[in-house]
Design an enzyme around this catalytic site. Sequence first.
Site, short mmCIF file in Angstrom:
data_model
loop_
_atom_site.label_atom_id
_atom_site.label_comp_id
_atom_site.label_asym_id
_atom_site.label_seq_id
_atom_site.Cartn_x
_atom_site.Cartn_y
_atom_site.Cartn_z
N CYS A 128 13.46 -52.08 10.47
CA CYS A 128 14.32 -51.19 9.66
C CYS A 128 13.57 -50.00 9.05
O CYS A 128 14.12 -48.90 8.96
CB CYS A 128 15.01 -52.00 8.57
SG CYS A 128 13.90 -53.05 7.63
N HIS A 240 16.25 -48.81 1.83
CA HIS A 240 14.80 -48.55 1.76
C HIS A 240 14.56 -47.05 1.55
O HIS A 240 15.32 -46.21 2.06
CB HIS A 240 14.11 -48.93 3.06
CG HIS A 240 14.02 -50.41 3.34
ND1 HIS A 240 14.39 -51.38 2.45
CD2 HIS A 240 13.57 -51.08 4.45
CE1 HIS A 240 14.18 -52.58 2.99
NE2 HIS A 240 13.69 -52.42 4.20
N1 LIG Z 1 17.80 -57.78 6.13
C1 LIG Z 1 17.44 -56.64 6.71
O1 LIG Z 1 17.46 -55.57 6.06
C2 LIG Z 1 17.04 -56.61 8.15
C3 LIG Z 1 16.86 -55.36 8.74
C4 LIG Z 1 16.48 -55.28 10.09
C5 LIG Z 1 16.28 -56.45 10.79
N2 LIG Z 1 16.45 -57.67 10.19
C6 LIG Z 1 16.23 -58.86 11.01
O2 LIG Z 1 17.48 -59.48 11.26
C7 LIG Z 1 17.31 -60.91 11.32
C8 LIG Z 1 18.23 -61.55 10.30
O3 LIG Z 1 17.89 -61.06 9.01
P1 LIG Z 1 18.80 -61.31 7.72
O4 LIG Z 1 18.23 -60.42 6.68
O5 LIG Z 1 20.24 -61.24 8.07
O6 LIG Z 1 18.39 -62.83 7.36
P2 LIG Z 1 19.25 -63.92 6.57
O7 LIG Z 1 20.15 -63.29 5.59
O8 LIG Z 1 18.22 -64.89 6.08
O9 LIG Z 1 20.13 -64.60 7.72
C9 LIG Z 1 19.55 -65.34 8.76
C10 LIG Z 1 20.64 -65.76 9.72
O10 LIG Z 1 20.04 -66.42 10.84
C11 LIG Z 1 20.78 -67.60 11.11
N3 LIG Z 1 19.94 -68.60 11.76
C12 LIG Z 1 18.75 -69.05 11.38
N4 LIG Z 1 18.30 -70.00 12.23
C13 LIG Z 1 19.25 -70.13 13.19
C14 LIG Z 1 19.39 -70.94 14.35
N5 LIG Z 1 18.45 -71.82 14.72
N6 LIG Z 1 20.51 -70.81 15.09
C15 LIG Z 1 21.48 -69.93 14.74
N7 LIG Z 1 21.40 -69.14 13.65
C16 LIG Z 1 20.30 -69.24 12.88
C17 LIG Z 1 21.25 -68.05 9.76
O11 LIG Z 1 22.35 -68.91 9.96
P3 LIG Z 1 22.56 -70.21 9.01
O12 LIG Z 1 23.11 -69.71 7.73
O13 LIG Z 1 23.49 -71.05 9.80
O14 LIG Z 1 21.21 -70.86 8.85
C18 LIG Z 1 21.65 -66.71 9.13
O15 LIG Z 1 22.94 -66.36 9.55
C19 LIG Z 1 15.83 -61.15 11.09
O16 LIG Z 1 15.18 -61.26 12.34
C20 LIG Z 1 15.38 -59.91 10.35
O17 LIG Z 1 13.99 -59.65 10.55
C21 LIG Z 1 16.83 -57.76 8.89
#
Ligand SMILES: NC(=O)c1ccc[n+]([C@@H]2O[C@H](COP(=O)([O-])OP(=O)(O)OC[C@H]3O[C@@H](n4cnc5c(N)ncnc54)[C@H](OP(=O)(O)O)[C@@H]3O)[C@@H](O)[C@H]2O)c1
Length: 341
Positions: A128, A240
């Site tokens: 990001c 950010h």
């Molecule tokens: N937050 C940001 O600003 C941002 C920006 C760019 C990229 N990202 C990337 O996007 C991804 C998600 O980030 P996030 O911020 O949304 O994290 P988050 O809020 O912690 O959400 C994580 C998600 O992944 C799911 N998950 C985890 N383990 C899983 C599995 N084994 N099978 C299926 N689903 C699973 C979780 O589902 P459950 O609730 O069912 O566990 C939840 O929906 C990461 O790789 C992160 O690096 C994030």
Amino acid sequence: MKAAIVGVSGAVGQEFLRVLGERNFPVDELVLFGSARSAGRVYTFRDKQYTVKELKHNDDFKGIDIAFVSAGAGTSLEFAETITKHGTVMIDNSSAFRMYDDVPLVVPEVNAEDALNRPRGIIANPNCTTIQMVVALKAIEKVSHIKRVHVSTYQAASGAGASAMAELTKQYEQLLKGEAPTIEKFAWQLAYNLIPQVDVFTENGYTKEEMKMYHETRKIMHSDIEVSATCIRVPVMRAHSETTWVETERPVSVEEARQAFSAAEGVILQDNPAAKDYPMPLFVAGKDPVYVGRIRKDLANPNGLTFWTVSDQIKKGAALNAVQIAEYLLTVNGLDVTQKS
Ligand SMILES: NC(=O)c1ccc[n+]([C@@H]2O[C@H](COP(=O)([O-])OP(=O)(O)OC[C@H]3O[C@@H](n4cnc5c(N)ncnc54)[C@H](OP(=O)(O)O)[C@@H]3O)[C@@H](O)[C@H]2O)c1
């Protein structure tokens, strides 16, 4: 069009639901996936209710055209084959595949056409912090080649996911009650603080997040550009901010830079310091563009220029960028992929 969101309960997953709706993305059928933790939960999309399925190694992706995946790098690595084996295009928000030679790393305003060459059926969404920086850099690169960049980031709590946002709110509540704050998602208390560490440290003293900005920028821009980053976590909930110093092959004036940013795709110039008008995360949260302001000549480098950018990292830094990639694929040749069975 049959689309899937993997990781729908998360910060990015929830944003996918909003962005697909906002942009009228042509989804006829939507399938939602999560781990056992969120399986069975119900989310509404365009007035219809959808129940989250548990992501498993089976044939659930057969017939799905495109999968927006945001469930962490481990999940992407483990399930990429399951997701893509029937020809589904996987747009992955994690870091798992970003630097693979056979996986394009795409920011539509910069290198959209890279998305057309995807031997694995996977397109990676960049980090990001990198996305907002390259959208702005692209404008300057058109004026004069950028040789090097120094950048300092001010990264919102939500960059670490939904539970990190909850932790920041909880820390303020606890501190106001005189209680010890809960510290689980960050290395230190983030409330009333900032933390000069995003992700883990690598051998050269830079964090993984900082090294992502170096490597991903070069890949996206097809450039020998060098990037030296310092990434800071700040107690902002969402969006950010970055201070960027660029060194160009020839000097670029402030006026040239203003014109370049004004004309750039995906950029809003907001630079009227006399009126206290500059981008701030509080006001950029929830918006699509990358906002640029505080444009100045670098006093320490005749070929240098410095500016300030702010962008919503859950939106442009994740869900929106991925949906823009999908929109690009649709406009070029539909979602046909060579390995589709
Ligand atoms: N937050 C940001 O600003 C941002 C920006 C760019 C990229 N990202 C990337 O996007 C991804 C998600 O980030 P996030 O911020 O949304 O994290 P988050 O809020 O912690 O959400 C994580 C998600 O992944 C799911 N998950 C985890 N383990 C899983 C599995 N084994 N099978 C299926 N689903 C699973 C979780 O589902 P459950 O609730 O069912 O566990 C939840 O929906 C990461 O790789 C992160 O690096 C994030």
